[in-house]
Design a protein around this motif. Structure first.
Motif, PDB file in Angstrom:
ATOM      1  N   LEU A  67       0.869  -1.177   0.000  1.00  0.00           N
ATOM      2  CA  LEU A  67       0.000   0.000   0.000  1.00  0.00           C
ATOM      3  C   LEU A  67       0.906   1.227   0.000  1.00  0.00           C
ATOM      4  O   LEU A  67       1.777   1.362   0.858  1.00  0.00           O
ATOM      5  CB  LEU A  67      -0.899   0.000   1.235  1.00  0.00           C
ATOM      6  CG  LEU A  67      -1.876   1.180   1.354  1.00  0.00           C
ATOM      7  CD1 LEU A  67      -2.977   1.073   0.298  1.00  0.00           C
ATOM      8  CD2 LEU A  67      -2.480   1.227   2.752  1.00  0.00           C
ATOM      9  N   GLN A  68       0.710   2.094  -0.956  1.00  0.00           N
ATOM     10  CA  GLN A  68       1.558   3.277  -1.075  1.00  0.00           C
ATOM     11  C   GLN A  68       0.745   4.529  -0.771  1.00  0.00           C
ATOM     12  O   GLN A  68      -0.354   4.711  -1.289  1.00  0.00           O
ATOM     13  CB  GLN A  68       2.157   3.376  -2.482  1.00  0.00           C
ATOM     14  CG  GLN A  68       3.038   4.617  -2.689  1.00  0.00           C
ATOM     15  CD  GLN A  68       3.748   4.568  -4.026  1.00  0.00           C
ATOM     16  OE1 GLN A  68       4.415   3.590  -4.367  1.00  0.00           O
ATOM     17  NE2 GLN A  68       3.606   5.631  -4.812  1.00  0.00           N
ATOM     18  N   TYR A  69       1.309   5.386   0.084  1.00  0.00           N
ATOM     19  CA  TYR A  69       0.649   6.642   0.462  1.00  0.00           C
ATOM     20  C   TYR A  69       1.537   7.793   0.025  1.00  0.00           C
ATOM     21  O   TYR A  69       2.736   7.839   0.357  1.00  0.00           O
ATOM     22  CB  TYR A  69       0.418   6.692   1.969  1.00  0.00           C
ATOM     23  CG  TYR A  69      -0.186   7.986   2.467  1.00  0.00           C
ATOM     24  CD1 TYR A  69      -1.526   8.279   2.263  1.00  0.00           C
ATOM     25  CD2 TYR A  69       0.595   8.931   3.140  1.00  0.00           C
ATOM     26  CE1 TYR A  69      -2.080   9.465   2.717  1.00  0.00           C
ATOM     27  CE2 TYR A  69       0.054  10.119   3.605  1.00  0.00           C
ATOM     28  CZ  TYR A  69      -1.289  10.390   3.392  1.00  0.00           C
ATOM     29  OH  TYR A  69      -1.826  11.571   3.841  1.00  0.00           O
ATOM     30  N   THR A  70       0.976   8.721  -0.711  1.00  0.00           N
ATOM     31  CA  THR A  70       1.724   9.862  -1.233  1.00  0.00           C
ATOM     32  C   THR A  70       1.195  11.146  -0.610  1.00  0.00           C
ATOM     33  O   THR A  70      -0.018  11.391  -0.613  1.00  0.00           O
ATOM     34  CB  THR A  70       1.604   9.947  -2.767  1.00  0.00           C
ATOM     35  OG1 THR A  70       2.065   8.727  -3.339  1.00  0.00           O
ATOM     36  CG2 THR A  70       2.440  11.102  -3.312  1.00  0.00           C
ATOM     37  N   THR A  71       2.095  11.936  -0.087  1.00  0.00           N
ATOM     38  CA  THR A  71       1.719  13.227   0.492  1.00  0.00           C
ATOM     39  C   THR A  71       2.761  14.264   0.100  1.00  0.00           C
ATOM     40  O   THR A  71       3.858  13.918  -0.375  1.00  0.00           O
ATOM     41  CB  THR A  71       1.629  13.141   2.029  1.00  0.00           C
ATOM     42  OG1 THR A  71       1.156  14.397   2.545  1.00  0.00           O
ATOM     43  CG2 THR A  71       2.989  12.844   2.653  1.00  0.00           C
ATOM     44  N   TYR A  72       2.406  15.525   0.294  1.00  0.00           N
ATOM     45  CA  TYR A  72       3.322  16.620  -0.030  1.00  0.00           C
ATOM     46  C   TYR A  72       3.652  17.372   1.247  1.00  0.00           C
ATOM     47  O   TYR A  72       2.765  17.904   1.911  1.00  0.00           O
ATOM     48  CB  TYR A  72       2.704  17.571  -1.052  1.00  0.00           C
ATOM     49  CG  TYR A  72       3.667  18.631  -1.560  1.00  0.00           C
ATOM     50  CD1 TYR A  72       4.569  18.331  -2.574  1.00  0.00           C
ATOM     51  CD2 TYR A  72       3.686  19.902  -1.005  1.00  0.00           C
ATOM     52  CE1 TYR A  72       5.464  19.284  -3.039  1.00  0.00           C
ATOM     53  CE2 TYR A  72       4.579  20.861  -1.465  1.00  0.00           C
ATOM     54  CZ  TYR A  72       5.468  20.551  -2.476  1.00  0.00           C
ATOM     55  OH  TYR A  72       6.360  21.495  -2.931  1.00  0.00           O
ATOM     56  N   ASN A  73       4.927  17.386   1.582  1.00  0.00           N
ATOM     57  CA  ASN A  73       5.377  18.079   2.782  1.00  0.00           C
ATOM     58  C   ASN A  73       5.638  19.540   2.440  1.00  0.00           C
ATOM     59  O   ASN A  73       6.576  19.866   1.700  1.00  0.00           O
ATOM     60  CB  ASN A  73       6.649  17.418   3.332  1.00  0.00           C
ATOM     61  CG  ASN A  73       7.041  17.966   4.693  1.00  0.00           C
ATOM     62  OD1 ASN A  73       7.339  19.132   4.840  1.00  0.00           O
ATOM     63  ND2 ASN A  73       7.052  17.090   5.686  1.00  0.00           N
ATOM     64  N   THR A  74       4.805  20.435   2.973  1.00  0.00           N
ATOM     65  CA  THR A  74       4.926  21.854   2.633  1.00  0.00           C
ATOM     66  C   THR A  74       6.162  22.490   3.266  1.00  0.00           C
ATOM     67  O   THR A  74       6.686  23.478   2.736  1.00  0.00           O
ATOM     68  CB  THR A  74       3.676  22.625   3.096  1.00  0.00           C
ATOM     69  OG1 THR A  74       3.465  22.402   4.499  1.00  0.00           O
ATOM     70  CG2 THR A  74       2.453  22.158   2.326  1.00  0.00           C
ATOM     71  N   ASP A  75       6.627  21.966   4.390  1.00  0.00           N
ATOM     72  CA  ASP A  75       7.830  22.522   5.021  1.00  0.00           C
ATOM     73  C   ASP A  75       9.082  22.190   4.216  1.00  0.00           C
ATOM     74  O   ASP A  75       9.992  23.009   4.092  1.00  0.00           O
ATOM     75  CB  ASP A  75       7.977  21.990   6.449  1.00  0.00           C
ATOM     76  CG  ASP A  75       6.891  22.499   7.372  1.00  0.00           C
ATOM     77  OD1 ASP A  75       6.404  23.630   7.143  1.00  0.00           O
ATOM     78  OD2 ASP A  75       6.505  21.781   8.307  1.00  0.00           O
ATOM     79  N   ALA A  76       9.122  20.972   3.685  1.00  0.00           N
ATOM     80  CA  ALA A  76      10.282  20.543   2.899  1.00  0.00           C
ATOM     81  C   ALA A  76      10.106  20.792   1.406  1.00  0.00           C
ATOM     82  O   ALA A  76      11.038  20.594   0.631  1.00  0.00           O
ATOM     83  CB  ALA A  76      10.552  19.067   3.134  1.00  0.00           C
ATOM     84  N   LEU A  77       8.887  21.232   1.002  1.00  0.00           N
ATOM     85  CA  LEU A  77       8.582  21.461  -0.416  1.00  0.00           C
ATOM     86  C   LEU A  77       8.932  20.213  -1.236  1.00  0.00           C
ATOM     87  O   LEU A  77       9.611  20.279  -2.265  1.00  0.00           O
ATOM     88  CB  LEU A  77       9.351  22.674  -0.938  1.00  0.00           C
ATOM     89  CG  LEU A  77       9.131  23.993  -0.199  1.00  0.00           C
ATOM     90  CD1 LEU A  77       9.991  25.083  -0.793  1.00  0.00           C
ATOM     91  CD2 LEU A  77       7.671  24.386  -0.230  1.00  0.00           C
TER      92      LEU A  77
END
Length: 280
Positions: free
Chosen positions: A260-270
């Motif tokens: 199971l793969q979960y993709t997110t965007y870290n706004t602090d690390a861009l």
């Protein structure tokens, strides 16, 4: 923008013209105040003498020119700062040496105005670039922290997907839908995954089923639309709360090493971050 530039240029030329007029008037007053020589009888046939040289106003002229240049380029910051200081220095020296007061004072005034402008521009530039460097350093630290964080979890582990903890409660392969119309492609089968998702963050977190995908040995696919007991829907998960939800995927028959793969965007690390959890 062009209109504003034209207006600024127009007023700049008017200011420079006014300064030059002031310089000329002061020079004329200076000349008119010089004492006149009393009238004397014409001397008898003087012997030829070399023509007298007038006193030089080179320093005053230099101060005036540098002042005008500095006034025009003061917005450039450090370069305007250097020219402004030079105009002030030459203006002071010209006044000390009693050269043209009008040109010396005008150059001094223009240099002073340009100095103030250049100092403001320089300080603003330092603040902007200093802030940008600080942000870049923070982003670099966040990215390093993410790179050092565990992102791949084995079957049966409670996975930490950023602010969410994810646990597989049920995994069925193959799975047969009960709606009567959902059928996999030839050579494929459905797999069913039931998840428990908890928000461990101190703030609300968004949960979107499209952030969860199936990784079949590097081939990533989205979930299928199928009727399940508790389908996972898009929700804003309150801090500390948890939900249960189901997802259905389509894979090749007998596929192994599914994740199971979960993709997110870290706004602090861009930066986009991918997490995985073993399923079989």
């Amino acid at each position: 923008m062009r209109n504003h530039t034209s207006i600024m240029t127009h007023w700049l030329l008017r200011v420079v013209s006014a300064m030059l007029r002031i310089s000329i008037i002061l020079r004329q007053e200076e000349i008119s105040m010089e004492p006149t020589q009393p009238t004397q009888p014409a001397p008898a046939a003087p012997s030829p003498q070399p023509a007298p040289t007038s006193s030089s106003n080179g320093l005053a002229i230099t101060a005036l020119v540098l002042g005008i240049v500095a006034f025009c380029i003061g917005w450039t910051g450090p370069f305007g700062l250097v020219v402004a200081i030079a105009a002030i220095v030459f203006g002071i020296i010209a006044l000390v040496k009693k050269q043209s007061k009008g040109m010396g004072i005008t150059g001094l005034i223009l240099g002073g105005l340009a100095l103030i402008t250049a100092l403001i521009v320089t300080m603003v530039g330092v603040a902007i670039f200093g802030g940008a460097a600080q942000v870049a350093n923070q982003v670099s630290q966040e990215r390093q922290a993410i790179d050092e964080t565990k992102k791949d979890f084995a079957k049966g582990e409670v996975a930490e997907f950023g602010a969410l903890t994810v646990k597989t409660t049920t995994f069925t392969q193959p799975w047969q839908p009960t709606d009567g119309f959902s059928t996999p492609k030839d050579g494929y089968e459905f797999v069913y995954v039931s998840l428990n998702i908890k928000n461990t963050n101190s703030e609300d977190s968004d949960v979107n089923p499209f952030d969860f995908k199936l990784n079949d040995n590097g081939v990533v696919s989205d979930h299928e639309i199928a009727t399940t007991p508790t389908p996972l829907n898009s929700v804003q998960l309150k801090a500390g709360s948890a939900i249960d939800g189901d997802l259905v995927f389509q894979v090749k028959k007998g596929a192994t090493n599914l994740k199971l793969q979960y993709t997110t965007y870290n706004t602090d690390a861009l930066k986009e971050v991918n997490y995985t959890l073993g399923l079989n």
